[in-house]
Design an enzyme around this catalytic site. Structure first.
Site, PDB file in Angstrom:
ATOM      1  N   LEU A 541       0.802  -1.254  -0.087  1.00 42.58           N
ATOM      2  CA  LEU A 541      -0.058   0.026  -0.091  1.00 42.58           C
ATOM      3  C   LEU A 541       0.721   1.292   0.049  1.00 42.58           C
ATOM      4  O   LEU A 541       0.491   2.174  -0.731  1.00 42.58           O
ATOM      5  CB  LEU A 541      -0.857   0.006   1.343  1.00 42.58           C
ATOM      6  CG  LEU A 541      -2.087  -0.916   1.323  1.00 42.58           C
ATOM      7  CD1 LEU A 541      -2.808  -0.964   2.566  1.00 42.58           C
ATOM      8  CD2 LEU A 541      -3.056  -0.739   0.213  1.00 42.58           C
ATOM      9  N   GLY A 542       2.075   1.240   0.748  1.00 39.20           N
ATOM     10  CA  GLY A 542       2.703   2.321   0.778  1.00 39.20           C
ATOM     11  C   GLY A 542       4.037   2.267   1.650  1.00 39.20           C
ATOM     12  O   GLY A 542       4.257   0.973   1.867  1.00 39.20           O
ATOM     13  N   GLY A 544       7.726   3.952   3.859  1.00 34.15           N
ATOM     14  CA  GLY A 544       8.110   5.256   4.225  1.00 34.15           C
ATOM     15  C   GLY A 544       9.761   5.221   4.393  1.00 34.15           C
ATOM     16  O   GLY A 544      10.477   4.121   3.760  1.00 34.15           O
ATOM     17  N   GLU A 548       7.444  -0.261   5.706  1.00 36.26           N
ATOM     18  CA  GLU A 548       6.355  -0.409   4.697  1.00 36.26           C
ATOM     19  C   GLU A 548       4.719  -0.622   4.925  1.00 36.26           C
ATOM     20  O   GLU A 548       4.705  -1.058   6.244  1.00 36.26           O
ATOM     21  CB  GLU A 548       6.671  -1.572   3.759  1.00 36.26           C
ATOM     22  CG  GLU A 548       8.012  -1.166   2.943  1.00 36.26           C
ATOM     23  CD  GLU A 548       8.163  -2.090   1.801  1.00 36.26           C
ATOM     24  OE1 GLU A 548       7.608  -3.314   1.993  1.00 36.26           O
ATOM     25  OE2 GLU A 548       9.162  -1.923   1.061  1.00 36.26           O
ATOM     26  N   VAL A 549       4.017  -0.605   4.336  1.00 39.88           N
ATOM     27  CA  VAL A 549       2.540  -0.859   4.768  1.00 39.88           C
ATOM     28  C   VAL A 549       1.979  -1.940   3.713  1.00 39.88           C
ATOM     29  O   VAL A 549       2.033  -1.577   2.509  1.00 39.88           O
ATOM     30  CB  VAL A 549       1.592   0.563   4.715  1.00 39.88           C
ATOM     31  CG1 VAL A 549       0.180   0.079   5.183  1.00 39.88           C
ATOM     32  CG2 VAL A 549       2.141   1.828   5.424  1.00 39.88           C
ATOM     33  N   LYS A 580       1.705  -2.625   9.044  1.00 44.04           N
ATOM     34  CA  LYS A 580       2.687  -1.738   8.938  1.00 44.04           C
ATOM     35  C   LYS A 580       3.723  -2.517   9.538  1.00 44.04           C
ATOM     36  O   LYS A 580       3.802  -3.130  10.496  1.00 44.04           O
ATOM     37  CB  LYS A 580       2.616  -0.672   9.774  1.00 44.04           C
ATOM     38  CG  LYS A 580       1.345   0.446   9.345  1.00 44.04           C
ATOM     39  CD  LYS A 580       1.545   1.517  10.218  1.00 44.04           C
ATOM     40  CE  LYS A 580      -0.004   2.227  10.081  1.00 44.04           C
ATOM     41  NZ  LYS A 580      -0.059   3.531  11.056  1.00 44.04           N
ATOM     42  N   ASP A 684      -3.615  14.767   9.365  1.00 45.94           N
ATOM     43  CA  ASP A 684      -3.479  14.321   7.743  1.00 45.94           C
ATOM     44  C   ASP A 684      -5.219  13.794   7.288  1.00 45.94           C
ATOM     45  O   ASP A 684      -5.261  12.880   6.795  1.00 45.94           O
ATOM     46  CB  ASP A 684      -2.392  13.527   7.376  1.00 45.94           C
ATOM     47  CG  ASP A 684      -2.336  13.227   6.070  1.00 45.94           C
ATOM     48  OD1 ASP A 684      -2.784  14.426   5.148  1.00 45.94           O
ATOM     49  OD2 ASP A 684      -1.976  12.347   5.399  1.00 45.94           O
TER      50      ASP A 684
END
Ligand SMILES: *[C@@H]1O[C@H](CO)[C@@H](O)[C@H](O)[C@H]1NC(C)=O
Ligand SMILES: *[C@@H]1O[C@H](CO)[C@@H](O)[C@H](O)[C@H]1NC(C)=O
Ligand SMILES: *[C@@H]1O[C@H](CO)[C@@H](O)[C@H](O)[C@H]1NC(C)=O
Length: 829
Positions: A541-542, A544, A548-549, A580, A684
């Site tokens: 999903l994403g 950093g 990671e996610v 995560k 956010d």
């Protein structure tokens, strides 16, 4: 995504995405690649331009207005350069040299140099106003280049020093020039004159043809549906497009363009962004034929690739037309675009290709042996020198011991004194450089706090120091530290330390009251340890900096959680979870942050907030497993839907109703009400951070920031901190202050997204810099701030509520409790 155009454009080349630091400060650009026309001392040589500490590059002597000294950076490959950041020589307040203005020259091949000019034709850019603050200049248009020169400009004779960072991304397209007939004027009666020329073209312009350069077709700016409207300010109608009239090029009925690439490539496709405003006689091309030339010096291959488009007389949107190029090999291409109407207008052209490995020049491989050879030689020389020194010392000692009072001394004094002399010489050199450079203070790098990156916000009118006190009602913000204030004698910049929102795995961290986390111990992590082999990876999903996610399927999770498990009814579907995960190479600081994030998450227990389900912390890599919802995020969900109507029913178009939208809004306000009751600040909130299931239940999540898909929603500073500026309250941007009240502001923007069905990014017509400028207007409150418009779907009372969320003064913003109470009655109407 937001305009419906982005997915087909390589996202890495949107100027708003491509803002990565290119490696001046972190050393990816080697010393040898940074050169200069001159330098003053060794300690102010070109390689010090990268310094985050005390050093800087200073050209020799006083810089005169007529001088053209430069700092040159070789980026090693073609690069799409979007931002230049400069700083002066600060040296912990001892330095006082900086460049008030500078120009840029660039060269793609190292031979032909061109001067950059902005969209208004100016070459000189504003630089620094003091020795410490860094100033970031966005390049409009961006530059595609390998070499860049920064040329400080001065109007008085003065000393100048610079530190520099460059931002951008690799130019993988490989296109180094295009040639085309010059664009034309459209002068229809009753309309403004549209000038469809290529105003940023950097090649030659002769006999009504452009050749040897790049320009608006590669600047990453796609034109709007109505070609008279432009994405830039202060330019003329038709600016974004290069356009031609069918009878202006003789009677041939086509436009011929030639494209030259850096090396031989295999072309899969070409994407041409083309206007289609047929009501004004503009259409995409009816067909195109492309010829290929495998080498620079060769003939065109006889057989073209031809492609017929499907003309569209119903939808006037500008669009990307993808032309398949059948994996043909070429170094240059010649394409004929045939008119379908009186006008044809392009705003971008990009190529998808792979480098032909068998013929690509192998510079790296060729260099490697030489490099290794050099290194080996250097090491050998060093070893020999060290050996010689040791040997000489040994010999000196031995000789001293064994020499007899009457002995022969001739050999001994020579060899020993040579060594002594050499040592002294080296010492002198060393001391000499120290004393000379002390004028330039060569103390070690500054302390971390003074070298931290700063965000500079330009404001038009000076702000008095009352910005921190009198003028503002909320008691919290009156406690600004001095450097957050706007001093009246240093009027044009305000700086704030950049707030890092991003956690270690790339999602945003909730801000929580300091006591909450400290008081939590290991025992407070209520989540149980889950066997990690039962997590089956589905997709990323994403990510950093340190983790990671992942989207995973969790086998046996309901049984694991037992009675009272928060999982929804699944009807036999697998349980999807977001995981995560910290990478193995994470620093211990990152591990601590990750454990802190687990503690924070384990406090949350609300039907509208994503919950922590379990953890894997008994062994590496550390993971936390949170809920995930099968319909993905609200932004994606809404942007693929239309508002319910008889038309959507008849054509089976996916749709949502107004009451669905209200229902979503109520749920988000309810979740936020819960967060606010714990004094947690989300920081956010946006539709990309709201997940939903099949029954349109919403849960607020936190990993939108980690997703590449949404990176254009974030403003990137120095390639590191990311800020969702379009959702941020003015005090968050200007003062770095995040509170429940700034979450309320973001909630207003989220409502706006929902009622525009996420078809558009907030303030989509403003660039990131203009959004920040607009924030200054919110602060000054002189009626010049731009608000988001009222979405047509949105009932007036609801828009009033949004406007209250964007009140300048915090006490005037509603609370989440108030928002919830105001929204809830609408749902069952
Ligand atoms: C393009 O057209 C505009 C408006 O007519 C004109 O001001 C500008 O100089 C032209 N630029 C070039 C490069 O021809
Ligand atoms: C230009 O387009 C118009 C309208 O489609 C058409 O009538 C005319 O023949 C075209 N002229 C040329 C030279 O192709
Ligand atoms: C690379 O180019 C050569 C011609 O120069 C061609 O014969 C070969 O098929 C190309 N390789 C690939 C992978 O397409």
């Amino acid at each position: 995504l937001h305009t419906g155009l982005l997915p087909s454009f390589p996202p890495s080349l949107l100027p708003s995405h491509c803002r990565y630091a290119l490696g001046m400060q972190d050393g990816r650009i080697a010393d040898d690649d940074i050169t200069a026309s001159s330098q003053w001392y060794e300690t102010t040589g070109p390689q010090y331009a990268r310094s985050e500490g005390d050093g800087a590059w200073c050209p020799e002597g006083q810089l005169e207005p007529s001088d053209s000294q430069y700092l040159q950076v070789d980026l090693g490959r073609l690069t799409f350069l979007t931002v230049v950041g400069t700083q002066g020589r600060y040296a912990r307040s001892n330095g006082n040299e900086f460049a008030r203005a500078y120009r840029l020259n660039y060269s793609r091949d190292g031979l032909l140099w061109k001067s950059w000019r902005n969209r208004q034709g100016n070459t000189v850019m504003e630089g620094n106003k003091n020795a410490y603050a860094s100033v970031i200049n966005d390049l409009h248009p961006p530059i595609i280049t390998r070499l860049i020169r920064l040329i400080p400009v001065t109007y008085l004779s003065t000393t100048v020093c610079m530190r520099v960072e460059l931002y951008g991304c690799p130019w993988d397209d490989g296109l180094i020039s295009y040639a085309a007939p010059e664009g034309q004027l459209m002068m229809p009666p009753g309309y403004p004159i549209a000038s469809l020329n290529d105003s940023t073209y950097d090649g030659a312009h002769e006999r009504r043809r452009l050749f040897g350069g790049l320009g608006q077709l590669t600047d990453g700016v796609v034109g709007l549906d109505d070609f008279l409207l432009t994405r830039q300010y202060h330019v003329w109608p038709g600016y974004d497009y290069l356009g031609w009239r069918n009878d202006s090029l003789g009677t041939q009925g086509y436009v011929e363009m030639e494209f030259v690439f850096d090396r031989q490539r295999n072309f899969t496709s070409m994407k041409v962004h083309s206007n289609n405003m047929f009501s004004r006689g503009v259409k995409i091309f009816s067909s195109v034929s492309c010829w290929f030339k495998p080498r620079l010096i060769a003939g065109w291959e006889a057989e073209p690739v031809a492609f017929k488009t499907v003309l569209d007389d119903r939808n006037p949107s500008a669009r990307y037309v993808t032309v398949p190029l059948n994996r043909r090999t070429a170094k240059s291409l010649r394409c004929r675009f045939y008119f379908a109407d009186i006008w044809m207008m392009f705003s971008e052209i990009s190529f998808q290709s792979a480098v032909n490995a068998s013929t690509s020049d192998p510079p790296d491989e060729a260099n490697t042996p030489i490099l290794i050879g050099c290194l080996v030689t250097i090491i050998l020389l060093l070893v020999i020198v060290i050996f010689l020194i040791l040997w000489c010392q040994y010999v000196c000692k031995v000789l001293e011991k064994v020499r007899s009072p009457s002995g022969d001394k001739r050999l001994l004094p020579v060899s020993c004194s040579v060594i002594k002399y050499l040592t002294l010489f080296c010492f002198r050199l060393h001391v000499g450089s120290l004393t000379r450079s002390s004028q330039f203070d060569c103390r070690p790098a500054a302390t971390p706090s003074s070298s931290r990156p700063r965000l500079c916000l330009e404001t038009e009118t000076p702000l008095s120091s009352s910005a921190c006190g009198g003028g503002y009602a909320e008691p919290d913000i009156t406690q600004c530290t001095p450097h957050q204030c706007f001093h009246s004698n240093a009027p044009h910049y305000a700086e704030t330390d950049i707030v890092r929102l991003q956690g270690v795995t790339g999602s945003n961290m909730y801000a929580v009251p300091a006591l909450t986390v400290d008081s939590l111990t290991r025992k407070d992590i209520s989540a149980a340890e889950f066997p990690r082999q039962q997590l089956i990876f589905r997709e990323k999903l994403g990510e950093g900096q340190f983790g990671e996610v992942h989207l995973c399927e969790a086998e046996g999770l309901p049984e694991f959680l037992g009675e009272g498990s928060p999982l929804p009814d699944r009807d036999g579907h697998p349980v999807l979870v977001a995981v995560k995960q910290l990478r193995a190479d994470a620093t211990s600081q990152a591990r601590n942050d990750f454990l802190k994030e687990i503690k924070i998450m384990s406090r949350l227990n609300d039907p509208n907030i994503i919950r922590l389900l379990c953890v894997c912390v008994s062994s590496d890599p550390l993971c936390m497993v949170t809920e995930y919802m099968e319909n993905g995020d609200l932004n994606m969900f809404l942007s693929q839907r239309e508002i319910e109507s008889t038309l959507t029913h008849a054509n089976n178009i996916p749709s949502v109703s107004l009451s669905d939208l209200l229902h979503m809004s109520v749920q988000i306000s309810s979740g936020m009400k819960y967060l606010a009751s714990l004094n947690f600040v989300h920081r956010d909130l946006a539709t990309r951070n709201c997940l939903l299931d099949r029954r349109l239940t919403i849960k607020i999540a936190d990993f939108g920031m980690s997703r590449n898909l949404y990176s254009s929603d974030y403003y990137r500073i120095q390639g590191r901190a990311v800020l969702p500026i379009r959702w941020m309250a003015w005090e968050s941007i200007l003062l770095g202050k995040f509170t429940t009240a700034s979450d309320v502001w973001a909630f207003g923007v989220t409502l706006w997204e929902i009622f525009t069905l996420c078809k558009e990014q907030p303030y989509s017509l403003l660039s990131d810099e203009q959004v920040i400028e607009n924030t200054g207007e919110f602060f000054r409150n002189q009626g010049r701030q731009i608000f988001l418009y009222a979405p047509p779907l949105c009932p007036p009372s609801l828009f009033e509520l949004m406007m209250r969320c964007w009140s300048r003064d915090i006490p005037n913003r509603p609370s989440f409790e108030g928002l919830y109470q105001a929204l809830r009655p609408h749902v069952n109407q």
